[in-house]
Design a protein around this motif. Structure first.
Motif, PDB file in Angstrom:
ATOM      1  N   SER A  49       0.840  -1.199   0.000  1.00 39.08           N
ATOM      2  CA  SER A  49       0.000   0.000   0.000  1.00 39.08           C
ATOM      3  C   SER A  49       0.876   1.250   0.000  1.00 39.08           C
ATOM      4  N   PRO A  50       0.498   2.253  -0.776  1.00 37.01           N
ATOM      5  CA  PRO A  50       1.243   3.514  -0.732  1.00 37.01           C
ATOM      6  C   PRO A  50       0.854   4.379   0.472  1.00 37.01           C
ATOM      7  N   VAL A  51      -0.079   3.900   1.276  1.00 35.22           N
ATOM      8  CA  VAL A  51      -0.589   4.652   2.420  1.00 35.22           C
ATOM      9  C   VAL A  51      -0.169   3.931   3.705  1.00 35.22           C
ATOM     10  N   PRO A  52       0.544   4.628   4.622  1.00 40.01           N
ATOM     11  CA  PRO A  52       0.912   3.985   5.882  1.00 40.01           C
ATOM     12  C   PRO A  52      -0.201   4.084   6.920  1.00 40.01           C
ATOM     13  N   VAL A  53      -0.129   3.249   7.927  1.00 41.41           N
ATOM     14  CA  VAL A  53      -0.979   3.395   9.103  1.00 41.41           C
ATOM     15  C   VAL A  53      -0.344   4.505   9.936  1.00 41.41           C
ATOM     16  N   THR A  54      -1.141   5.496  10.321  1.00 41.08           N
ATOM     17  CA  THR A  54      -0.599   6.607  11.110  1.00 41.08           C
ATOM     18  C   THR A  54      -1.518   6.929  12.285  1.00 41.08           C
ATOM     19  N   GLY A  55      -1.022   7.770  13.155  1.00 42.53           N
ATOM     20  CA  GLY A  55      -1.845   8.301  14.230  1.00 42.53           C
ATOM     21  C   GLY A  55      -2.625   9.529  13.779  1.00 42.53           C
ATOM     22  N   GLN A  56      -2.421   9.927  12.531  1.00 44.01           N
ATOM     23  CA  GLN A  56      -3.013  11.136  11.967  1.00 44.01           C
ATOM     24  C   GLN A  56      -4.545  11.115  12.001  1.00 44.01           C
ATOM     25  N   THR A  57      -5.155  10.020  11.585  1.00 47.65           N
ATOM     26  CA  THR A  57      -6.625   9.978  11.556  1.00 47.65           C
ATOM     27  C   THR A  57      -7.195  10.014  12.970  1.00 47.65           C
ATOM     28  N   PHE A  58      -6.540   9.330  13.887  1.00 50.17           N
ATOM     29  CA  PHE A  58      -6.984   9.350  15.277  1.00 50.17           C
ATOM     30  C   PHE A  58      -6.960  10.775  15.818  1.00 50.17           C
ATOM     31  N   ALA A  59      -5.846  11.479  15.582  1.00 52.60           N
ATOM     32  CA  ALA A  59      -5.732  12.857  16.052  1.00 52.60           C
ATOM     33  C   ALA A  59      -6.772  13.749  15.388  1.00 52.60           C
ATOM     34  N   ALA A  60      -6.963  13.585  14.096  1.00 52.59           N
ATOM     35  CA  ALA A  60      -7.930  14.421  13.370  1.00 52.59           C
ATOM     36  C   ALA A  60      -9.340  14.241  13.920  1.00 52.59           C
ATOM     37  N   LEU A  61      -9.717  13.006  14.213  1.00 50.54           N
ATOM     38  CA  LEU A  61     -11.054  12.749  14.743  1.00 50.54           C
ATOM     39  C   LEU A  61     -11.186  13.272  16.177  1.00 50.54           C
ATOM     40  N   LEU A  62     -10.127  13.145  16.960  1.00 51.33           N
ATOM     41  CA  LEU A  62     -10.165  13.702  18.314  1.00 51.33           C
ATOM     42  C   LEU A  62     -10.247  15.228  18.274  1.00 51.33           C
ATOM     43  N   VAL A  63      -9.502  15.838  17.372  1.00 56.06           N
ATOM     44  CA  VAL A  63      -9.529  17.292  17.230  1.00 56.06           C
ATOM     45  C   VAL A  63     -10.946  17.749  16.877  1.00 56.06           C
ATOM     46  N   GLY A  64     -11.555  17.110  15.898  1.00 56.46           N
ATOM     47  CA  GLY A  64     -12.913  17.488  15.504  1.00 56.46           C
ATOM     48  C   GLY A  64     -13.906  17.307  16.630  1.00 56.46           C
ATOM     49  N   THR A  65     -13.780  16.207  17.348  1.00 56.47           N
ATOM     50  CA  THR A  65     -14.713  15.916  18.429  1.00 56.47           C
ATOM     51  C   THR A  65     -14.522  16.868  19.611  1.00 56.47           C
ATOM     52  N   ALA A  66     -13.283  17.090  19.992  1.00 59.51           N
ATOM     53  CA  ALA A  66     -13.018  17.925  21.165  1.00 59.51           C
ATOM     54  C   ALA A  66     -13.198  19.415  20.898  1.00 59.51           C
ATOM     55  N   LEU A  67     -12.919  19.855  19.667  1.00 60.11           N
ATOM     56  CA  LEU A  67     -13.002  21.287  19.361  1.00 60.11           C
ATOM     57  C   LEU A  67     -14.336  21.697  18.776  1.00 60.11           C
TER      58      LEU A  67
END
Length: 191
Positions: A49-67
């Protein structure tokens, strides 16, 4: 001047419990972008896959939820714009447009969705938080997978095989973390 936190009410997200000011909002938006950029550096390659597993999506969803939707979108848009302008904080210290940029665009939309759900109380219980994370992940994939297919010049079925399927277990683990973190934060703040 009292520093006590007001009891949580429906219509609030976690960020609303901080004293309101323009400085607060700017700091939260910049901080959310920085958190997402930092989490993107936690990247594990996925064979084939050209796409890695990252913590990026987790952070993005937490940012949206918390902010909340507005600050979440602003934060993820800042993250995307800074990365487009050369800040090396996309996965693996990259910047600019690549085959995985569609996932970043999806994160902007997902932050709006999860932020709106959080404002309706979806971040207050484990079960509702699970649904919120599923909605957010679905939005990210709805944008990211077709973008991957178009930019990598592969079929949509191939994009699903390399840009969605290998990530489902990791996404379930990220959702489980969020399911525990945000409802727990609300319970602690309500005491």
């Amino acid at each position: 001047m009292s520093t006590a936190v007001a009891p949580a009410r429906t219509g609030q997200v976690l960020a609303d419990l901080l004293p309101a000011s323009r400085v607060r909002d700017i700091a939260l938006v910049v901080g959310g972008a920085a958190l997402t950029g930092l989490a993107a550096q936690i990247a594990v390659p996925v064979p084939g896959s050209p796409v890695p597993v990252t913590g990026q999506t987790f952070a993005a969803l937490l940012v949206g939820t918390a902010l909340g939707a507005g600050r979440g979108v602003a934060s993820l848009a800042l993250y995307a714009l800074a990365g487009l302008l050369g800040v090396p904080w996309f996965a693996n210290g990259t910047s600019g447009v690549g085959v995985s940029f569609g996932y970043i665009l999806g994160m902007i939309l997902a932050s709006a969705a999860v932020g709106a759900l959080a404002r309706r109380g979806a971040d207050r219980s484990v079960l509702r938080m699970a649904g919120t994370m599923l909605v957010g992940e679905a939005v990210i994939y709805a944008v990211g997978v077709p973008y991957l297919a178009a930019t990598a010049d592969i079929t949509l079925a191939s994009a699903v095989a390399v840009g969605l399927t290998p990530f489902l277990i990791g996404d379930a683990l990220k959702a489980a973390l969020a399911m525990g973190a945000l409802p727990t934060a609300w319970k602690l703040l309500d005491k």
